[in-house]
Design a protein around this motif. Structure first.
Motif, PDB file in Angstrom:
ATOM      1  N   GLY A  20      11.589 -40.435  -2.508  1.00  0.00           N
ATOM      2  CA  GLY A  20      12.072 -39.107  -1.882  1.00  0.00           C
ATOM      3  C   GLY A  20      11.000 -38.234  -1.262  1.00  0.00           C
ATOM      4  N   VAL A  21      10.886 -37.597  -0.253  1.00  0.00           N
ATOM      5  CA  VAL A  21       9.967 -36.909   0.430  1.00  0.00           C
ATOM      6  C   VAL A  21      10.506 -35.610   0.981  1.00  0.00           C
ATOM      7  CG1 VAL A  21       8.316 -37.121   2.291  1.00  0.00           C
ATOM      8  CG2 VAL A  21       9.188 -39.356   1.161  1.00  0.00           C
ATOM      9  N   ALA A  22       9.403 -34.424   1.165  1.00  0.00           N
ATOM     10  CA  ALA A  22       9.765 -33.219   1.605  1.00  0.00           C
ATOM     11  C   ALA A  22       8.499 -33.139   2.535  1.00  0.00           C
ATOM     12  CB  ALA A  22       9.984 -32.371   0.625  1.00  0.00           C
ATOM     13  N   ILE A  23       8.696 -32.257   3.612  1.00  0.00           N
ATOM     14  CA  ILE A  23       7.551 -31.917   4.248  1.00  0.00           C
ATOM     15  C   ILE A  23       7.631 -30.514   4.470  1.00  0.00           C
ATOM     16  CG2 ILE A  23       8.619 -31.959   6.462  1.00  0.00           C
ATOM     17  CD1 ILE A  23       5.960 -33.262   7.526  1.00  0.00           C
ATOM     18  N   ALA A  24       6.527 -29.645   4.210  1.00  0.00           N
ATOM     19  CA  ALA A  24       6.275 -28.145   4.408  1.00  0.00           C
ATOM     20  C   ALA A  24       5.397 -27.860   5.585  1.00  0.00           C
ATOM     21  CB  ALA A  24       5.388 -27.817   3.145  1.00  0.00           C
ATOM     22  N   THR A  25       5.754 -27.062   6.449  1.00  0.00           N
ATOM     23  CA  THR A  25       5.062 -26.486   7.554  1.00  0.00           C
ATOM     24  C   THR A  25       4.881 -25.004   7.603  1.00  0.00           C
ATOM     25  OG1 THR A  25       6.420 -28.258   8.764  1.00  0.00           O
ATOM     26  CG2 THR A  25       5.404 -26.666  10.242  1.00  0.00           C
ATOM     27  N   VAL A  26       3.767 -24.845   7.925  1.00  0.00           N
ATOM     28  CA  VAL A  26       3.499 -23.196   8.220  1.00  0.00           C
ATOM     29  C   VAL A  26       4.196 -22.762   9.444  1.00  0.00           C
ATOM     30  CG1 VAL A  26       1.639 -21.647   8.707  1.00  0.00           C
ATOM     31  CG2 VAL A  26       1.354 -23.506   6.981  1.00  0.00           C
ATOM     32  N   ILE A  27       4.869 -21.945   9.485  1.00  0.00           N
ATOM     33  CA  ILE A  27       5.666 -21.461  10.680  1.00  0.00           C
ATOM     34  C   ILE A  27       5.334 -20.080  11.110  1.00  0.00           C
ATOM     35  CG2 ILE A  27       7.492 -22.745  10.126  1.00  0.00           C
ATOM     36  CD1 ILE A  27       9.106 -20.320   9.394  1.00  0.00           C
ATOM     37  N   VAL A  63       4.372 -27.053  -3.484  1.00  0.00           N
ATOM     38  CA  VAL A  63       4.681 -28.369  -4.005  1.00  0.00           C
ATOM     39  C   VAL A  63       5.905 -28.134  -4.789  1.00  0.00           C
ATOM     40  CG1 VAL A  63       3.865 -30.450  -5.639  1.00  0.00           C
ATOM     41  CG2 VAL A  63       2.101 -29.468  -3.670  1.00  0.00           C
ATOM     42  N   GLN A  64       5.925 -27.426  -5.713  1.00  0.00           N
ATOM     43  CA  GLN A  64       7.026 -27.151  -6.571  1.00  0.00           C
ATOM     44  C   GLN A  64       8.457 -26.923  -5.859  1.00  0.00           C
ATOM     45  OE1 GLN A  64       6.872 -27.702  -9.943  1.00  0.00           O
ATOM     46  NE2 GLN A  64       4.756 -28.159  -9.504  1.00  0.00           N
ATOM     47  N   GLU A  65       8.474 -26.268  -4.772  1.00  0.00           N
ATOM     48  CA  GLU A  65       9.380 -25.982  -4.039  1.00  0.00           C
ATOM     49  C   GLU A  65       9.941 -27.282  -3.178  1.00  0.00           C
ATOM     50  OE1 GLU A  65      11.786 -23.571  -3.953  1.00  0.00           O
ATOM     51  OE2 GLU A  65      10.605 -22.414  -5.283  1.00  0.00           O
ATOM     52  N   ALA A  66       8.907 -28.002  -2.978  1.00  0.00           N
ATOM     53  CA  ALA A  66       9.031 -29.300  -2.135  1.00  0.00           C
ATOM     54  C   ALA A  66       9.856 -30.219  -3.079  1.00  0.00           C
ATOM     55  CB  ALA A  66       7.964 -29.710  -1.666  1.00  0.00           C
ATOM     56  N   LEU A  67       9.344 -30.383  -4.262  1.00  0.00           N
ATOM     57  CA  LEU A  67      10.022 -31.416  -5.214  1.00  0.00           C
ATOM     58  C   LEU A  67      11.597 -30.682  -5.460  1.00  0.00           C
ATOM     59  CD1 LEU A  67       7.058 -31.740  -7.831  1.00  0.00           C
ATOM     60  CD2 LEU A  67       7.899 -33.461  -6.431  1.00  0.00           C
ATOM     61  N   ALA A  68      11.554 -29.401  -5.603  1.00  0.00           N
ATOM     62  CA  ALA A  68      13.211 -28.982  -5.768  1.00  0.00           C
ATOM     63  C   ALA A  68      13.819 -29.463  -4.735  1.00  0.00           C
ATOM     64  CB  ALA A  68      13.242 -27.447  -5.890  1.00  0.00           C
ATOM     65  N   ALA A  69      13.443 -29.352  -3.453  1.00  0.00           N
ATOM     66  CA  ALA A  69      13.996 -29.558  -2.036  1.00  0.00           C
ATOM     67  C   ALA A  69      14.385 -31.019  -2.077  1.00  0.00           C
ATOM     68  CB  ALA A  69      13.202 -29.324  -0.862  1.00  0.00           C
ATOM     69  N   GLY A  73      18.245 -31.324  -1.971  1.00  0.00           N
ATOM     70  CA  GLY A  73      18.211 -31.292  -0.355  1.00  0.00           C
ATOM     71  C   GLY A  73      18.513 -30.076   0.332  1.00  0.00           C
ATOM     72  N   LYS A  74      18.120 -29.075  -0.302  1.00  0.00           N
ATOM     73  CA  LYS A  74      18.213 -27.599   0.690  1.00  0.00           C
ATOM     74  C   LYS A  74      16.964 -27.209   1.012  1.00  0.00           C
ATOM     75  CE  LYS A  74      22.016 -26.274  -2.478  1.00  0.00           C
ATOM     76  NZ  LYS A  74      22.414 -25.112  -3.377  1.00  0.00           N
ATOM     77  N   PRO A  75      17.043 -26.901   2.211  1.00  0.00           N
ATOM     78  CA  PRO A  75      15.534 -26.502   2.987  1.00  0.00           C
ATOM     79  C   PRO A  75      15.399 -24.942   2.124  1.00  0.00           C
ATOM     80  CG  PRO A  75      17.555 -26.092   4.502  1.00  0.00           C
ATOM     81  CD  PRO A  75      17.980 -26.776   3.278  1.00  0.00           C
ATOM     82  N   GLU A 103      11.397 -28.780   3.850  1.00  0.00           N
ATOM     83  CA  GLU A 103      12.508 -29.488   4.181  1.00  0.00           C
ATOM     84  C   GLU A 103      12.416 -30.912   3.463  1.00  0.00           C
ATOM     85  OE1 GLU A 103      13.853 -29.915   8.107  1.00  0.00           O
ATOM     86  OE2 GLU A 103      11.787 -29.873   8.643  1.00  0.00           O
ATOM     87  N   LYS A 104      13.751 -31.311   2.936  1.00  0.00           N
ATOM     88  CA  LYS A 104      13.725 -32.844   2.658  1.00  0.00           C
ATOM     89  C   LYS A 104      13.458 -33.734   3.890  1.00  0.00           C
ATOM     90  CE  LYS A 104      16.328 -35.976  -0.198  1.00  0.00           C
ATOM     91  NZ  LYS A 104      17.529 -36.219  -1.036  1.00  0.00           N
ATOM     92  N   VAL A 105      13.031 -34.699   3.703  1.00  0.00           N
ATOM     93  CA  VAL A 105      13.035 -35.726   4.787  1.00  0.00           C
ATOM     94  C   VAL A 105      14.239 -36.719   4.604  1.00  0.00           C
ATOM     95  CG1 VAL A 105      11.737 -37.638   6.171  1.00  0.00           C
ATOM     96  CG2 VAL A 105      10.598 -35.610   5.343  1.00  0.00           C
ATOM     97  N   ASN A 106      15.038 -36.811   5.643  1.00  0.00           N
ATOM     98  CA  ASN A 106      16.420 -37.777   5.132  1.00  0.00           C
ATOM     99  C   ASN A 106      15.954 -38.961   6.072  1.00  0.00           C
ATOM    100  OD1 ASN A 106      17.879 -36.091   3.609  1.00  0.00           O
ATOM    101  ND2 ASN A 106      18.273 -34.888   5.465  1.00  0.00           N
TER     102      ASN A 106
END
Length: 106
Positions: A20-27, A63-69, A73-75, A103-106
């Motif tokens: 399972g993977v998530a990616i975080a991006t500075v926007i 990282v904690q929010e990425a693990l939760a995502a 599956g919720k961004p 967001e989770k990478v699907n």
């Protein structure tokens, strides 16, 4: 640009291996921000990381929010900031703000 390619390459490897993977991006950034818009952090379901969106306590929270995502599956849109006055009180030169989309990478 190689940093972004490194993140995407590793995220692809994790995903291909079944993780399972998530990616975080500075926007968005304002004021003092350690990483520019577009900076990315990849996180796998074991908490392994590649890249960076900030540093210090912000990175840990992302990282904690990425693990939760990854799990639900919720961004997420994360807002982190400190006013100039708060920054001065803790010995920093100036305040700043950063928004990170996770967001989770699907």
């Amino acid at each position: 640009m190689s940093d972004a390619l490194d993140v995407l390459d590793q995220v692809g490897k994790w995903k291909a291996s079944g993780k399972g993977v998530a990616i975080a991006t500075v926007i968005t950034t304002w004021g003092s921000s350690p990483r520019p818009i577009g900076s990315q952090l990849g996180v796998d379901d074991t908490g392994a990381m590649v890249g960076s969106v900030s540093g210090g306590c912000i990175e840990g929270a992302v990282v904690q929010e990425a693990l939760a995502a990854i799990k639900d599956g919720k961004p997420r849109m994360l807002d982190f900031g400190v006013t100039d006055e708060q920054a001065w009180d803790v010995g920093l030169a100036c305040g700043g703000k950063v928004q990170v989309f996770v967001e989770k990478v699907n």
